[in-house]
Design a protein around this motif. Structure first.
Motif, mmCIF file in Angstrom:
data_model
loop_
_atom_site.group_PDB
_atom_site.id
_atom_site.type_symbol
_atom_site.label_atom_id
_atom_site.label_comp_id
_atom_site.label_asym_id
_atom_site.label_seq_id
_atom_site.Cartn_x
_atom_site.Cartn_y
_atom_site.Cartn_z
ATOM 1 N N ILE A 136 40.665 -1.712 27.037
ATOM 2 C CA ILE A 136 39.385 -2.240 27.530
ATOM 3 C C ILE A 136 39.615 -3.184 28.698
ATOM 4 O O ILE A 136 38.909 -3.125 29.716
ATOM 5 N N ILE A 156 29.676 -3.084 24.184
ATOM 6 C CA ILE A 156 30.558 -2.342 23.289
ATOM 7 C C ILE A 156 29.746 -1.336 22.490
ATOM 8 O O ILE A 156 28.932 -1.699 21.636
ATOM 9 N N SER A 179 29.582 -1.969 32.421
ATOM 10 C CA SER A 179 30.573 -1.108 31.777
ATOM 11 C C SER A 179 30.139 -0.799 30.356
ATOM 12 O O SER A 179 29.742 -1.698 29.610
ATOM 13 N N GLY A 211 40.273 -1.305 31.873
ATOM 14 C CA GLY A 211 39.056 -0.705 32.397
ATOM 15 C C GLY A 211 38.107 -1.721 33.004
ATOM 16 O O GLY A 211 37.504 -1.482 34.054
ATOM 17 N N LEU A 212 37.995 -2.882 32.366
ATOM 18 C CA LEU A 212 37.106 -3.915 32.893
ATOM 19 C C LEU A 212 37.645 -4.490 34.197
ATOM 20 O O LEU A 212 36.874 -4.792 35.118
ATOM 21 N N VAL A 245 31.631 0.510 26.889
ATOM 22 C CA VAL A 245 32.904 0.693 26.191
ATOM 23 C C VAL A 245 32.637 1.492 24.927
ATOM 24 O O VAL A 245 31.804 1.110 24.103
ATOM 25 N N CYS A 281 30.085 -7.988 22.211
ATOM 26 C CA CYS A 281 31.016 -7.342 21.295
ATOM 27 C C CYS A 281 30.634 -7.486 19.827
ATOM 28 O O CYS A 281 31.188 -6.800 18.975
ATOM 29 N N PRO A 329 34.880 2.889 22.021
ATOM 30 C CA PRO A 329 36.151 3.104 21.331
ATOM 31 C C PRO A 329 36.016 4.087 20.172
ATOM 32 O O PRO A 329 34.920 4.290 19.626
ATOM 33 N N ILE A 365 34.365 3.257 29.609
ATOM 34 C CA ILE A 365 35.714 3.095 29.085
ATOM 35 C C ILE A 365 35.692 3.696 27.686
ATOM 36 O O ILE A 365 35.304 3.050 26.712
ATOM 37 N N ALA A 380 29.579 -6.023 30.041
ATOM 38 C CA ALA A 380 30.172 -4.914 29.294
ATOM 39 C C ALA A 380 29.516 -4.841 27.930
ATOM 40 O O ALA A 380 29.375 -5.857 27.246
#
Length: 265
Positions: A211, A138, A179, A214-215, A181, A86, A183, A222, A136
């Motif tokens: 998030i 970002i 995943s 979705g995770l 992500v 992230c 946004p 997502i 995941a």
């Protein structure tokens, strides 16, 4: 949610901090990574107050060896089930800056792209022999199409998108979910000095809830808000000249980052 160990980089601010609080609870073991010791200790304390076992590592994601060693040591003690890369920075252009400077551009790539690799590689080294896990990455809606106000940021996020899409099929065969992500506009300290329209902007808390859902479902993508996601996907199908005119906003000002490619001593 079943008990699990979750690694979060960029945990001291914005979406990373909001995700830490969203996941914090009894039976959860959080591994939080950030650069600011005071803010890192503060978020770790808040997560402990919510019942989560929490470990905090003051590490810069540009520190490949340091981050890898910290992840390997924690994973050996408590295997990581979910890792969320992230950490990120934003930089861009303005009325007096038509392009990103070379230093700013390299700094964005070092944190937003190479920092993701520095997180994901040691995590996958631990997960793949076990044949299970979830990573995941970002990204951003800016990764769908280059924004004139933030070309370097768009470039880094587009690369993150391509990387997530590229590794997902092979890792799925090994039992590991990936995943991506993406946004839209989220109110974070990174964006507070940005002078630009921010349609459908939401709080970091609201973004973290989306998030998290979705995770928990191990979704491959997502992306939100959906109307912006769909609009940008449509924009990529338009002739480039039309899309350029639609996105070009000369009055927009995205401050240039003070970060640099290499870690400051």
């Amino acid at each position: 949610m079943t008990a699990r160990t979750i690694l979060l980089t960029g945990a001291t601010s914005g979406i990373g901090r909001a995700l830490a609080l969203e996941f914090a609870g009894p039976g959860v073991h959080l591994l939080l990574v950030g650069r600011d010791r005071a803010r890192l200790d503060a978020i770790a304390g808040e997560c402990r107050m919510r019942g989560a076992a929490t470990e905090a590592g003051r590490i810069d994601v540009r520190d490949r060896d340091g981050l890898a060693a910290w992840i390997a040591e924690r994973d050996a003690a408590t295997p990581i089930d979910l890792a969320v890369a992230c950490a990120g920075i934003v930089s861009g252009t303005g009325p007096d800056r038509a392009l990103d400077s070379g230093e700013a551009m390299r700094a964005v790539l070092a944190v937003d792209l190479v920092g993701v690799l520095n997180t994901v590689e040691p995590v996958l080294a631990a997960m793949r022999p076990r044949g299970r896990g979830h990573v995941a990455l970002i990204g951003s809606l800016a990764g769908l199409r280059g924004f004139p106000s933030s070309p370097a940021y768009s470039m880094a996020k587009a690369a993150v998108h391509a990387y997530a899409e590229g590794i997902r099929p092979a890792l799925r065969r090994e039992g590991i979910a990936v995943s991506l992500v993406a946004p839209g506009f989220v109110r974070t300290p990174l964006n507070e000095r940005l002078r630009a329209p921010r349609p459908l902007e939401m709080s970091a808390t609201a973004a973290a809830r989306i998030i998290r859902r979705g995770l928990d479902r191990r979704k491959a993508v997502i992306a939100f808000p959906f109307i912006l996601y769909a609009g940008l996907r449509l924009l990529t199908l338009m002739p480039a000249g039309i899309a350029d005119r639609f996105l070009d906003r000369p009055g927009v000002d995205v401050p240039e980052t003070a970060e640099r490619e290499r870690i400051e001593p």
